[in-house]
Scaffold this active site. Structure first.
Site, PDB file in Angstrom:
ATOM      1  N   ARG A 192      53.179 -48.009 -10.387  1.00 13.77           N
ATOM      2  CA  ARG A 192      54.361 -48.215 -11.235  1.00 13.77           C
ATOM      3  C   ARG A 192      55.340 -47.035 -11.055  1.00 13.77           C
ATOM      4  O   ARG A 192      54.949 -45.879 -11.032  1.00 13.77           O
ATOM      5  CB  ARG A 192      53.933 -48.312 -12.698  1.00 13.77           C
ATOM      6  CG  ARG A 192      55.097 -48.430 -13.698  1.00 13.77           C
ATOM      7  CD  ARG A 192      55.522 -47.091 -14.251  1.00 13.77           C
ATOM      8  NE  ARG A 192      56.438 -47.192 -15.380  1.00 13.77           N
ATOM      9  CZ  ARG A 192      57.061 -46.152 -15.923  1.00 13.77           C
ATOM     10  NH1 ARG A 192      56.861 -44.939 -15.453  1.00 13.77           N
ATOM     11  NH2 ARG A 192      57.877 -46.308 -16.946  1.00 13.77           N
ATOM     12  N   GLY A 200      58.930 -45.414 -12.659  1.00 10.43           N
ATOM     13  CA  GLY A 200      59.828 -45.482 -13.815  1.00 10.43           C
ATOM     14  C   GLY A 200      61.267 -45.167 -13.442  1.00 10.43           C
ATOM     15  O   GLY A 200      61.681 -45.294 -12.281  1.00 10.43           O
ATOM     16  N   GLY A 245      61.891 -40.947 -21.801  1.00 11.41           N
ATOM     17  CA  GLY A 245      61.404 -42.027 -22.657  1.00 11.41           C
ATOM     18  C   GLY A 245      60.970 -43.230 -21.833  1.00 11.41           C
ATOM     19  O   GLY A 245      60.608 -43.085 -20.664  1.00 11.41           O
ATOM     20  N   THR A 253      58.006 -35.905 -19.175  1.00  7.86           N
ATOM     21  CA  THR A 253      59.147 -35.752 -18.271  1.00  7.86           C
ATOM     22  C   THR A 253      59.936 -34.505 -18.617  1.00  7.86           C
ATOM     23  O   THR A 253      60.069 -34.174 -19.789  1.00  7.86           O
ATOM     24  CB  THR A 253      60.099 -36.962 -18.423  1.00  7.86           C
ATOM     25  OG1 THR A 253      59.382 -38.139 -18.117  1.00  7.86           O
ATOM     26  CG2 THR A 253      61.313 -36.872 -17.510  1.00  7.86           C
TER      27      THR A 253
HETATM   28  C1  SD4 Z   1      58.904 -42.828 -17.285  1.00  6.02           C
HETATM   29  N1  SD4 Z   1      60.832 -41.797 -18.298  1.00  6.02           N
HETATM   30  O1  SD4 Z   1      58.101 -42.729 -16.357  1.00  6.02           O
HETATM   31  C2  SD4 Z   1      59.464 -41.569 -17.894  1.00  6.02           C
HETATM   32  C3  SD4 Z   1      58.568 -41.127 -19.007  1.00  6.02           C
HETATM   33  C4  SD4 Z   1      59.086 -40.098 -19.971  1.00  6.02           C
HETATM   34  O2  SD4 Z   1      58.652 -38.637 -21.704  1.00  6.02           O
HETATM   35  O3  SD4 Z   1      60.236 -39.727 -19.983  1.00  6.02           O
HETATM   36  N2  SD4 Z   1      58.265 -39.594 -20.858  1.00  6.02           N
HETATM   37  O4  SD4 Z   1      59.230 -43.917 -17.758  1.00  6.02           O
END
Ligand code: SD4
Length: 307
Positions: free
Chosen positions: A195, A197, A219, A167
């Site tokens: 899915r 996020g 995250g 991300t």
């Molecule tokens: C998610 N927040 O799809 C994102 C993933 C992410 O570093 O931030 N990865 O949940």
């Protein structure tokens, strides 16, 4: 006096992204243009973590989430978008050219094509192919704690596993004091198909309130959504916390909810208030972020809770 222009973004991918944003901010341009152009740099970096070069879901398909928000509460997002190179720009079109704030899946791709975005081939990057093949051996959905800075030993394996984040989120305050934010991701690797996020959800992955400030998350998305993360950080700033304190308190809230399981995930927030003060806090070591107040970005190791 406000500290501006300024731009902050997540992870070390923010170094190149901030340079892209600074071309606009440094020339007196609009924060919204800067946060779009900035993360487009990362979306274009094949073999990186974001955009079509990112990791696929467990069916081997790359699906992308993104959102954008300006200083007037205008916002737009796309989720589970396939085969489009710049989801952040589609998110901006959703904001500017539709009565909606979020369009997903086939509908999002249909909208992107109608807006003239080219349909890219359905093809994994070399790194993503290697990581996916490796993952297929066990086919277990087990998110790996994000690792980036020197505080933690990096695992070996395909680049994607060493550079384990997917991300980029970016917040900017321009010379005229306008705040904007963007967030774009390929999502948690090997997620279930469809899915979604936190990253494309206004209030979770990103929130901007011109009277207070802006915040964004990276995250484990499910745990960011649980506390409406970015909005929570902004509300804490409204109550008088500094950006740093606000990020820390939101992380503490997630840690309390997760209990012993907190060590199995990573979550980090970045924040920027309307005066150009920045802050960040992560659950674990390994998070870093990039701040620019000139054309030379500064990469900073994030403070974290679980020592
Ligand atoms: C998610 N927040 O799809 C994102 C993933 C992410 O570093 O931030 N990865 O949940």
């Amino acid at each position: 006096k406000a500290n501006k222009p300024i731009v902050i973004s997540t992870w070390d991918a923010g170094v190149n992204a901030n340079k892209g944003a600074w071309k606009i901010l440094g020339a007196g341009g609009y924060a919204l243009d800067a946060v779009e152009a900035g993360v487009m740099v990362t979306e274009s970096e094949q073999g990186c973590c974001v955009g079509l070069g990112g990791h696929p879901d467990r069916d081997g398909i790359v699906t992308l989430d993104a959102c954008i928000m300006d200083e007037k509460f205008n916002c737009g997002g796309v989720a589970a978008l396939e085969r489009i190179k710049h989801p952040i720009s589609v998110a901006r079109r959703v904001m500017e050219r539709t009565p909606h704030v979020l369009i997903v899946g086939e509908g999002a791709q249909q909208f992107a094509l109608a807006q003239g975005f080219p349909l890219e081939p359905q093809k994994l990057s070399a790194d993503a192919t290697a990581a996916y093949k490796e993952w297929l051996k066990t086919s277990q959905y087990k998110p790996i704690v994000n690792i980036e800075n020197s505080g933690r030993q990096r695992p070996t394996g395909p680049v994607g596993d060493r550079q384990n984040h997917d991300t980029i989120a970016m917040l900017a305050l321009d010379a005229q004091g306008r705040l904007s934010g963007s967030c774009t991701t390929s999502g948690m690797r090997f997620k279930m198909h469809g899915r979604v996020g936190d990253s494309p959800l206004i209030g979770s992955g990103l929130f901007v309130d011109p009277a207070v400030g802006a915040a964004a998350a990276t995250g484990q998305g499910e745990d960011v959504v649980r506390i409406a993360g970015a909005h929570t950080v902004v509300e804490l700033m409204r109550q008088g916390r500094t950006p740093q304190q606000a990020c820390k308190e939101a992380i503490e809230r997630i840690a309390a909810i997760k209990g012993a399981k907190a060590k199995d995930i990573q979550v980090a927030f970045i924040a920027l208030d309307k005066n150009g003060q920045t802050g960040s806090y992560a659950l674990q070591t390994g998070f870093n972020y990039t701040v620019s107040t000139t054309d030379t970005p500064r990469l900073i190791d994030g403070e974290f809770l679980l020592k």
